[in-house]
Scaffold this active site. Structure first.
Site, PDB file in Angstrom:
ATOM      1  N   GLU A   1       3.160 -27.149  -7.759  1.00 42.56           N
ATOM      2  CA  GLU A   1       2.664 -26.538  -9.171  1.00 42.56           C
ATOM      3  C   GLU A   1       3.782 -25.574 -10.086  1.00 42.56           C
ATOM      4  O   GLU A   1       3.581 -24.371 -10.216  1.00 42.56           O
ATOM      5  CB  GLU A   1       1.426 -25.721  -8.952  1.00 42.56           C
ATOM      6  CG  GLU A   1       0.264 -26.466  -8.417  1.00 42.56           C
ATOM      7  CD  GLU A   1      -1.153 -26.006  -8.218  1.00 42.56           C
ATOM      8  OE1 GLU A   1      -1.320 -24.592  -8.529  1.00 42.56           O
ATOM      9  OE2 GLU A   1      -1.887 -26.694  -8.016  1.00 42.56           O
TER      10      GLU A   1
ATOM     11  N   GLU B   1      -4.228 -32.208  -4.379  1.00 40.68           N
ATOM     12  CA  GLU B   1      -5.314 -31.198  -4.062  1.00 40.68           C
ATOM     13  C   GLU B   1      -6.524 -31.360  -5.096  1.00 40.68           C
ATOM     14  O   GLU B   1      -6.343 -31.793  -6.095  1.00 40.68           O
ATOM     15  CB  GLU B   1      -4.423 -29.783  -4.460  1.00 40.68           C
ATOM     16  CG  GLU B   1      -3.769 -29.295  -3.562  1.00 40.68           C
ATOM     17  CD  GLU B   1      -3.270 -27.696  -4.042  1.00 40.68           C
ATOM     18  OE1 GLU B   1      -3.872 -26.899  -4.590  1.00 40.68           O
ATOM     19  OE2 GLU B   1      -2.035 -27.374  -3.508  1.00 40.68           O
TER      20      GLU B   1
HETATM   21  C1  FCB Z   1      -3.865 -24.487  -6.149  1.00 40.37           C
HETATM   22  C2  FCB Z   1      -2.823 -24.012  -5.246  1.00 40.37           C
HETATM   23  C3  FCB Z   1      -3.408 -23.864  -3.717  1.00 40.37           C
HETATM   24  C4  FCB Z   1      -4.676 -23.116  -3.844  1.00 40.37           C
HETATM   25  C5  FCB Z   1      -5.668 -23.704  -4.740  1.00 40.37           C
HETATM   26  C6  FCB Z   1      -7.077 -23.191  -4.888  1.00 40.37           C
HETATM   27  O1  FCB Z   1      -3.373 -23.797  -7.391  1.00 40.37           O
HETATM   28  O2  FCB Z   1      -1.634 -24.903  -4.949  1.00 40.37           O
HETATM   29  O3  FCB Z   1      -2.355 -23.071  -2.944  1.00 40.37           O
HETATM   30  O4  FCB Z   1      -4.576 -21.859  -4.009  1.00 40.37           O
HETATM   31  O5  FCB Z   1      -5.028 -23.753  -6.033  1.00 40.37           O
END
Ligand code: FCB
Length: 481
Positions: free
Chosen positions: A188, A366
């Site tokens: 990110e 994620e």
């Molecule tokens: C993302 C992050 C991870 C966690 C989630 C909820 O942005 O990569 O570390 O904080 O959000």
């Protein structure tokens, strides 16, 4: 025009998908990776063990007012000492993949120069234990824990930080390149840049647009340099980057609204994906931000655009953008973070990314939800049906995208464990597995069992809490010992 939108919701999805009521089972392709994701600072603890140096998050946590519950990562989930049990738990759950990150301050405590073999030893053991358990390691080199010493020398706004990252990547690749085949460089970049250097919500807590713009370029440059190093050391490895996307849903069509929508979409989404795909920085927003691109040196954009093997996609919610900041239309349900639950935006995003860029393969690296996690009165289990529905409805979107020809090859639930949620501290619970902060006892929630069942059969099961009368081997027997 914005690209990651879902303006006409009735027309943008080819079928009625993603509803919790949907009962037809969907089968995922053979070999689809079923994983969970974590990151070093959020779970490892052991912040001074075996030569690890201070990271920007250690420093940030020590400053009053930065973390909602004034907590830090010194112990976190103590995963550094409990990784074997955590891997056994993943194996028992039937997960086939695990996405974790390496702590740079463990491996190169000085930021540059000498490599700390003891720091690498930990990841060596972790990778071996994963492989023994039949779980494929998906390694991320940077999930935000920059060595503080590099921030002291200027941090990401300084080009030397990207060079240091390249050398660090090479050191990790030399040690683990024979066993790890999936490498992500940066997690990110938007959050690194925007929260770290523009709004100051994250470490190192700086608030300067000029710094943020410089950081954004150097983080991408770091990706390019690391990719080159990893390929030189481990030519068979697959290398990619993990980007977060928050699709922009336009509200209103005044010229102000259209301008904002475009800038927000370009700055938060395309700023990273466009250069990776060889399209350069989005011009409209470069102009609006008044960036002179003085950091961009000859050859940088080519290095950044070197073909990746996969794109990792982190998705949690969408964003409605009108003429005024924070403008909202009617919203669906929300998670405990106050993030709107809108699964269809994930399906639309996957299709849109594939049409726009055609990266060879995609992973959802994620996706998940913080939920209240109320305990059931009768047996004390966490019957987190809201999280099960969230996962189900998003997986339904992934299945639809695959049916539409989008090459999604795996899904990683965020997160394996309840953990340190950055500026929010330990309040939000994202885990499939509960972690008792006092005892460190792990206890799979019902969502873990549901997800495990899905992973085992490769089919999207109905979003219901598993039958409590069926003995669950991963839940410790409360009467034992
Ligand atoms: C993302 C992050 C991870 C966690 C989630 C909820 O942005 O990569 O570390 O904080 O959000």
């Amino acid at each position: 025009m914005t690209i990651f939108t879902d303006v006409d919701e009735s027309a943008s999805t080819p079928r009625d998908a993603g509803s919790a009521a949907q009962t037809a089972r969907r089968r995922f392709p053979t070999g689809f990776a079923w994983g969970s994701a974590t990151s070093s600072f959020q779970i490892e603890g052991a912040s001074t063990a075996d030569g690890r140096s201070e990271s920007i998050w250690d420093r940030f946590c020590s400053q009053p007012g930065t973390i909602r519950d004034a907590s830090d990562g010194r112990i976190a989930c103590d995963h550094y000492h409990r990784y074997r049990d955590d891997i056994t738990m993943m194996r028992d759950l039937g997960l086939t993949a695990y996405r974790f990150s390496i702590a740079w301050p463990r491996v190169v405590p000085g930021g540059t120069g000498e490599v700390n073999p003891e720091g690498l030893d930990f990841y060596d053991r972790l990778v071996d234990a994963l492989l023994e358990a039949g779980i494929e390691p998906y390694l991320t080199l940077y999930h935000w824990d920059l060595p503080q010493v590099l921030e002291d020398r200027g941090g990401w706004p300084v080009r030397a930080t990207a060079d240091a990252f390249g050398a660090y990547a090479a050191a990790v690749a030399r040690r683990l390149g024979d066993r790890v085949s999936r490498w992500s460089t940066i997690n990110e970049p938007f959050v690194v840049t925007h929260l770290g250097y523009l709004n100051g919500e994250h470490a190192p807590g700086r608030t300067n647009l000029r710094d943020a713009l410089a950081a954004s370029h150097h983080v991408l440059l770091a990706h390019g340099l690391a990719q080159r190093e990893i390929r030189a050391v481990a030519p068979a490895a697959e290398v990619g980057i993990v980007l977060n996307f928050t699709p922009v849903t336009p509200v209103g069509d005044s010229p102000f609204a259209l301008d904002r929508q475009r800038v927000i979409d370009e700055w938060e989404n395309r700023w990273y994906s466009d250069p990776i795909a060889g399209k350069g920085y989005p011009e409209f927003t470069v102009e609006r931000l008044g960036w002179d691109r003085s950091e961009v040196q000859p050859g940088d954009m080519e290095l950044i655009a070197a073909p990746i093997d996969f794109l990792g996609i982190n998705f949690y919610t969408r964003k409605m953008v009108g003429a005024i900041d924070g403008e909202r239309t009617e919203r669906g349900g929300q998670t405990a973070m106050g993030w709107e639950i809108h699964p269809q935006a994930l399906g639309d995003l996957l299709r849109s990314l594939h049409t726009t860029y055609s990266f060879p393969k995609l992973f959802v690296t994620e996706n998940g939800a913080a939920m209240p996690d109320d305990r059931r009165a009768d047996d004390g289990r966490i019957a987190d049906v809201d999280r099960i529905e969230y996962l189900h409805d998003h997986l339904a979107q992934v299945a639809d995208a695959i049916d539409d020809g989008v090459p999604v090859e795996g899904y990683f639930a965020w997160s394996l464990l309840d953990n340190f949620e950055w500026a929010w501290g330990y309040g939000p619970k994202f885990g499939l597995v509960e972690v008792d902060a006092d005892t460190q006892v792990r206890r799979p929630k019902q969502s873990a069992l549901w997800y495990a069942a899905v992973a085992r059969c490769g089919e999207l099961l109905p979003p219901t809490v598993p039958d409590p009368t069926v003995p669950d081997p991963t839940v410790p027997d409360p009467t034992a010992g």
